[in-house]
Design a protein around this motif. Sequence first.
Motif, PDB file in Angstrom:
ATOM      1  N   PRO A   1       3.082   9.881 -13.865  1.00 18.26           N
ATOM      2  CA  PRO A   1       4.034  10.477 -15.191  1.00 18.26           C
ATOM      3  C   PRO A   1       4.834   9.242 -15.596  1.00 18.26           C
ATOM      4  O   PRO A   1       5.239   8.878 -16.681  1.00 18.26           O
ATOM      5  CB  PRO A   1       4.779  11.368 -14.734  1.00 18.26           C
ATOM      6  N   ALA A   2       5.074   8.308 -14.478  1.00 20.95           N
ATOM      7  CA  ALA A   2       5.952   7.295 -14.850  1.00 20.95           C
ATOM      8  C   ALA A   2       7.210   7.448 -15.626  1.00 20.95           C
ATOM      9  O   ALA A   2       7.398   6.552 -16.405  1.00 20.95           O
ATOM     10  CB  ALA A   2       5.014   6.005 -15.361  1.00 20.95           C
ATOM     11  N   LEU A   3       7.837   8.232 -15.248  1.00 27.80           N
ATOM     12  CA  LEU A   3       9.148   8.573 -15.631  1.00 27.80           C
ATOM     13  C   LEU A   3      10.204   7.757 -15.038  1.00 27.80           C
ATOM     14  O   LEU A   3      10.064   7.418 -13.881  1.00 27.80           O
ATOM     15  CB  LEU A   3       9.649  10.040 -15.678  1.00 27.80           C
ATOM     16  N   PHE A   4      11.292   7.316 -15.618  1.00 22.98           N
ATOM     17  CA  PHE A   4      12.277   6.784 -14.852  1.00 22.98           C
ATOM     18  C   PHE A   4      13.199   7.612 -14.170  1.00 22.98           C
ATOM     19  O   PHE A   4      13.792   8.448 -14.696  1.00 22.98           O
ATOM     20  CB  PHE A   4      13.169   5.934 -16.157  1.00 22.98           C
ATOM     21  N   PRO A   5      13.466   7.381 -12.749  1.00 23.12           N
ATOM     22  CA  PRO A   5      14.089   8.695 -12.240  1.00 23.12           C
ATOM     23  C   PRO A   5      15.565   8.452 -12.252  1.00 23.12           C
ATOM     24  O   PRO A   5      16.141   9.377 -11.935  1.00 23.12           O
ATOM     25  CB  PRO A   5      13.654   8.138 -10.723  1.00 23.12           C
ATOM     26  N   TRP A   6      16.071   7.389 -12.735  1.00 18.22           N
ATOM     27  CA  TRP A   6      17.408   7.242 -12.817  1.00 18.22           C
ATOM     28  C   TRP A   6      18.048   8.099 -14.294  1.00 18.22           C
ATOM     29  O   TRP A   6      18.986   7.994 -14.469  1.00 18.22           O
ATOM     30  CB  TRP A   6      18.102   5.912 -13.095  1.00 18.22           C
ATOM     31  N   LEU A   7      16.867   8.278 -15.115  1.00 19.62           N
ATOM     32  CA  LEU A   7      17.220   9.248 -16.137  1.00 19.62           C
ATOM     33  C   LEU A   7      17.131  10.618 -16.143  1.00 19.62           C
ATOM     34  O   LEU A   7      16.139  10.785 -15.381  1.00 19.62           O
ATOM     35  CB  LEU A   7      16.601   8.474 -17.296  1.00 19.62           C
ATOM     36  N   THR A   8      17.716  11.380 -16.848  1.00 25.82           N
ATOM     37  CA  THR A   8      17.180  12.783 -16.784  1.00 25.82           C
ATOM     38  C   THR A   8      16.034  13.124 -17.853  1.00 25.82           C
ATOM     39  O   THR A   8      15.618  11.815 -18.338  1.00 25.82           O
ATOM     40  CB  THR A   8      18.353  13.702 -17.641  1.00 25.82           C
TER      41      THR A   8
ATOM     42  N   LEU B   1      14.559  -5.045 -21.524  1.00 24.18           N
ATOM     43  CA  LEU B   1      13.612  -4.400 -20.206  1.00 24.18           C
ATOM     44  C   LEU B   1      14.603  -4.648 -19.206  1.00 24.18           C
ATOM     45  O   LEU B   1      14.630  -3.765 -18.075  1.00 24.18           O
ATOM     46  CB  LEU B   1      12.634  -5.347 -20.057  1.00 24.18           C
ATOM     47  N   TYR B   2      15.541  -5.644 -19.064  1.00 21.60           N
ATOM     48  CA  TYR B   2      16.479  -5.783 -18.030  1.00 21.60           C
ATOM     49  C   TYR B   2      17.555  -4.733 -18.004  1.00 21.60           C
ATOM     50  O   TYR B   2      17.804  -4.103 -16.664  1.00 21.60           O
ATOM     51  CB  TYR B   2      17.146  -7.408 -17.953  1.00 21.60           C
ATOM     52  N   ARG B   3      17.957  -4.385 -19.017  1.00 25.71           N
ATOM     53  CA  ARG B   3      18.959  -3.421 -19.262  1.00 25.71           C
ATOM     54  C   ARG B   3      18.674  -1.752 -18.856  1.00 25.71           C
ATOM     55  O   ARG B   3      19.240  -1.172 -18.257  1.00 25.71           O
ATOM     56  CB  ARG B   3      19.874  -3.539 -20.506  1.00 25.71           C
ATOM     57  N   HIS B   4      17.415  -1.611 -19.354  1.00 23.93           N
ATOM     58  CA  HIS B   4      17.092  -0.052 -19.074  1.00 23.93           C
ATOM     59  C   HIS B   4      15.872   0.062 -18.188  1.00 23.93           C
ATOM     60  O   HIS B   4      15.755   1.250 -17.801  1.00 23.93           O
ATOM     61  CB  HIS B   4      16.352   0.247 -20.547  1.00 23.93           C
ATOM     62  N   LEU B   5      15.379  -0.991 -17.477  1.00 24.63           N
ATOM     63  CA  LEU B   5      14.544  -0.835 -16.520  1.00 24.63           C
ATOM     64  C   LEU B   5      14.665  -1.608 -15.337  1.00 24.63           C
ATOM     65  O   LEU B   5      14.863  -1.061 -14.221  1.00 24.63           O
ATOM     66  CB  LEU B   5      13.070  -1.036 -17.100  1.00 24.63           C
ATOM     67  N   ILE B   6      14.610  -3.077 -15.360  1.00 24.77           N
ATOM     68  CA  ILE B   6      14.718  -3.695 -13.983  1.00 24.77           C
ATOM     69  C   ILE B   6      16.112  -3.519 -13.400  1.00 24.77           C
ATOM     70  O   ILE B   6      15.956  -3.199 -12.139  1.00 24.77           O
ATOM     71  CB  ILE B   6      14.304  -4.958 -14.376  1.00 24.77           C
ATOM     72  N   MET B   7      17.205  -3.471 -14.086  1.00 24.62           N
ATOM     73  CA  MET B   7      18.424  -3.331 -13.363  1.00 24.62           C
ATOM     74  C   MET B   7      18.632  -2.115 -12.641  1.00 24.62           C
ATOM     75  O   MET B   7      19.002  -2.019 -11.538  1.00 24.62           O
ATOM     76  CB  MET B   7      19.503  -3.751 -14.357  1.00 24.62           C
ATOM     77  N   PRO B   8      18.291  -0.910 -13.493  1.00 26.49           N
ATOM     78  CA  PRO B   8      18.419   0.349 -12.795  1.00 26.49           C
ATOM     79  C   PRO B   8      17.311   0.729 -11.663  1.00 26.49           C
ATOM     80  O   PRO B   8      17.785   1.082 -10.459  1.00 26.49           O
ATOM     81  CB  PRO B   8      17.899   1.356 -13.784  1.00 26.49           C
ATOM     82  N   ALA B   9      16.295   0.082 -11.733  1.00 25.88           N
ATOM     83  CA  ALA B   9      15.150   0.190 -10.509  1.00 25.88           C
ATOM     84  C   ALA B   9      15.832  -0.710  -9.651  1.00 25.88           C
ATOM     85  O   ALA B   9      15.218  -0.316  -8.341  1.00 25.88           O
ATOM     86  CB  ALA B   9      13.926  -0.283 -11.090  1.00 25.88           C
TER      87      ALA B   9
ATOM     88  N   ARG C   1       4.717  -0.745 -16.704  1.00 29.35           N
ATOM     89  CA  ARG C   1       3.552  -0.675 -17.511  1.00 29.35           C
ATOM     90  C   ARG C   1       4.208   0.412 -18.722  1.00 29.35           C
ATOM     91  O   ARG C   1       3.972   0.229 -20.000  1.00 29.35           O
ATOM     92  CB  ARG C   1       2.316  -0.193 -16.996  1.00 29.35           C
ATOM     93  N   ALA C   2       4.820   1.503 -18.030  1.00 23.89           N
ATOM     94  CA  ALA C   2       5.679   2.522 -19.031  1.00 23.89           C
ATOM     95  C   ALA C   2       6.437   1.842 -20.070  1.00 23.89           C
ATOM     96  O   ALA C   2       6.520   2.042 -21.205  1.00 23.89           O
ATOM     97  CB  ALA C   2       5.959   3.408 -18.426  1.00 23.89           C
ATOM     98  N   GLY C   3       7.247   0.851 -19.425  1.00 19.70           N
ATOM     99  CA  GLY C   3       8.276   0.087 -20.145  1.00 19.70           C
ATOM    100  C   GLY C   3       7.648  -0.718 -21.125  1.00 19.70           C
ATOM    101  O   GLY C   3       8.001  -0.745 -22.400  1.00 19.70           O
ATOM    102  N   LYS C   4       6.513  -1.409 -20.826  1.00 17.54           N
ATOM    103  CA  LYS C   4       5.695  -2.087 -22.033  1.00 17.54           C
ATOM    104  C   LYS C   4       5.109  -1.378 -22.907  1.00 17.54           C
ATOM    105  O   LYS C   4       5.308  -1.654 -24.049  1.00 17.54           O
ATOM    106  CB  LYS C   4       4.539  -2.755 -21.165  1.00 17.54           C
ATOM    107  N   VAL C   5       4.654  -0.152 -22.781  1.00 15.28           N
ATOM    108  CA  VAL C   5       4.177   0.887 -23.779  1.00 15.28           C
ATOM    109  C   VAL C   5       5.323   1.265 -24.886  1.00 15.28           C
ATOM    110  O   VAL C   5       5.077   1.573 -25.978  1.00 15.28           O
ATOM    111  CB  VAL C   5       3.540   2.064 -22.961  1.00 15.28           C
ATOM    112  N   MET C   6       6.521   1.551 -23.963  1.00 16.85           N
ATOM    113  CA  MET C   6       7.718   1.725 -24.785  1.00 16.85           C
ATOM    114  C   MET C   6       8.113   0.420 -25.859  1.00 16.85           C
ATOM    115  O   MET C   6       9.004   0.704 -26.665  1.00 16.85           O
ATOM    116  CB  MET C   6       8.798   2.124 -24.006  1.00 16.85           C
ATOM    117  N   GLY C   7       7.478  -0.496 -25.530  1.00 20.31           N
ATOM    118  CA  GLY C   7       8.048  -1.958 -26.227  1.00 20.31           C
ATOM    119  C   GLY C   7       9.337  -2.395 -25.553  1.00 20.31           C
ATOM    120  O   GLY C   7      10.025  -3.161 -26.368  1.00 20.31           O
TER     121      GLY C   7
END
Lengths: 311, 261
Positions: free
Chosen positions: B84-91, A218-226, A206-212
């Motif tokens: 907070p829903a911050l991304f834990p892999w980022l600072t 989405l894959y590069r910055h969210l799903i892959m690292p997660a 959801r946070a990713g969606k808010v960021m656009g």
Amino acid sequence: MVHDTTRDTAHDPATETAPDTARDTGRAPARLDRELAGLDALELGGAGRPRRLAIRLWSALWPMAAAVGIALLAWQAVVWSGWKDPWVLPGPADTLPVFWDQIRTGRFWDAIALTMWRAVVGFAVAVAIGLAVGALVSRFRVLRRAFGSLITGLQTMPSIAWFPLAILLFQLSESAILFVVVLGAAPSVANGLIAGVDYTPPILLRAGKVMGLRGVLLYRHLIMPASLPSCVAGLKQGWAFAWRSLMAGELLVIIGDTTSLGVLLAQARELNNTADMISYMIVILVIGIVIDQLFGAADGALRRRWGVDQD
Amino acid sequence: MTAVATDTRVRLTGVSKAFGSGASSLLALDRVSLDVAPGEFVCLLGASGCGKSTLLNLVADLDRPSAGTIDTGGARVALMFQEPALFPWLTVTGNLELALKMRGVPRRDRRARAAGLLDSVRLGGFAKKRPHQLSGGMRQRVALARALALTEDDTGSGQDTVLLMDEPFGALDAMTRDLLHDEIERIWRTRGLTVLFVTHNVREAVRLGDRVVLLSSRPGRVVEEFPVPMERPRRIDSAEVAALAATITDRLREEVSRHGA
Ligand SMILES: Nc1ncnc2c1ncn2[C@@H]1O[C@H](COP(=O)(O)OP(=O)(O)O)[C@@H](O)[C@H]1O
Ligand SMILES: [Mg+2]
């Protein structure tokens, strides 16, 4: 309209001159600053000092040393019990010198080199295939329904059951071994990735969606690292399966006059040379443990950095 | 999309939202109409499950209404959650820089902009930390900074900005929450934000809002709006806040008890 009645008390940014003045907030800004800073300091608490390297090494190593000691003792106890004749089952005192001699021969290191080469190539191919399949299956719901349980099924299939087919397809060749190693490891790698994508926390999505974030980003910055921690767990398990499959393969598929750990093991058995055999087994065990530890360390570093498990 | 009148930043007109279809469908919001003026701080109050989050999701364009229109007049909208829903892999700074990247801020400007945002939530010294190294209140301030990153224009102003906050302080202890009330009020004032703040804490709503909008449950409808006439700064433990909160609480209880019958 209701908000008309509130306009006089509502804030009008255009007429705001000195924004950070005392009447802005319930507390003076400087005081709010101090209070926030104080609370931050209290909540963070005193971080424990990192322990010295020597102490950390020692506390990691002594349980291992103790375990090795206990294993040697148990082995010696079996020998002392007189269950088998000493030439069938030699004790540690007879085996360790043989082991020492072995690791000073070129043939031994050639064997390790060939075996490790096969392991690395097989594992690399398995990772490439596993990640590709995992990415496709996690992306498309239809594929998921079709192949999801098949991949899990493959994961539980004993890899040695593949050898008859592998030998039929590829004869006694490197390809036969590679085939089985890849089939042994790839499902775990794929499953690790799929599980990671599946368990990307919904709140982060959801946070990713808010960021656009969408599509590739989405894959590069969210799903892959997660999905990285789950992926590392998949790689670790994949490695374990690859190593097992490889050993089974080297015992079953002996190619010409190559020297691998499997070949050495088979030869030692033919010559009834138990001390040699145990030496090779120790090496196989140690290699397996070392690489498993490497994956474990990668996993641990990741979790510490992200604060996944705090102790 | 029609242009919004100058005295309205967000306009909801007859907004309904149903989940599911047919007999099992659930009407979460029923013809909600609401105008929020630029620079206004509006608190949405309601029992849990009354559709507050649904409403914010609609305004943030994460979901479509089943009926009615939502007009934000092209304002930039950011949504903050209880987590907070911050991304834990980022600072901390990495989280803000990613938000800035998504806003189209060029790479060379991102680090400085992120530092400025962190200063504005008074976390200037924590750029290199990871989210898990911060306390809950600090994480929520980083989340606030990220929301600001998504909405501020290049001058750091939030004039065209709508900040949606979904029970943002619900998981924090009372002491931290009090301080963050002061903090969000300060940021709202200095940046000229328009805020739609969801809570089920009546006093919090009265402490912060220019206006408190009470929603009914199942379906969510606007029951009543309460202007908050008290001067700022207000204290959450002041008698005036308590008195208005008591009035609103009575109205909320009345609304909730209709469901018990
Ligand atoms: N995606 C969804 N699908 C079905 N029902 C939903 C969904 N989201 C919310 N609801 C329902 O809509 C109602 C309002 O939910 P929500 O907006 O989360 O309430 P609140 O935030 O006020 O607690 C609840 O009854 C909830 O169960
Ligand atoms: Mg909610």
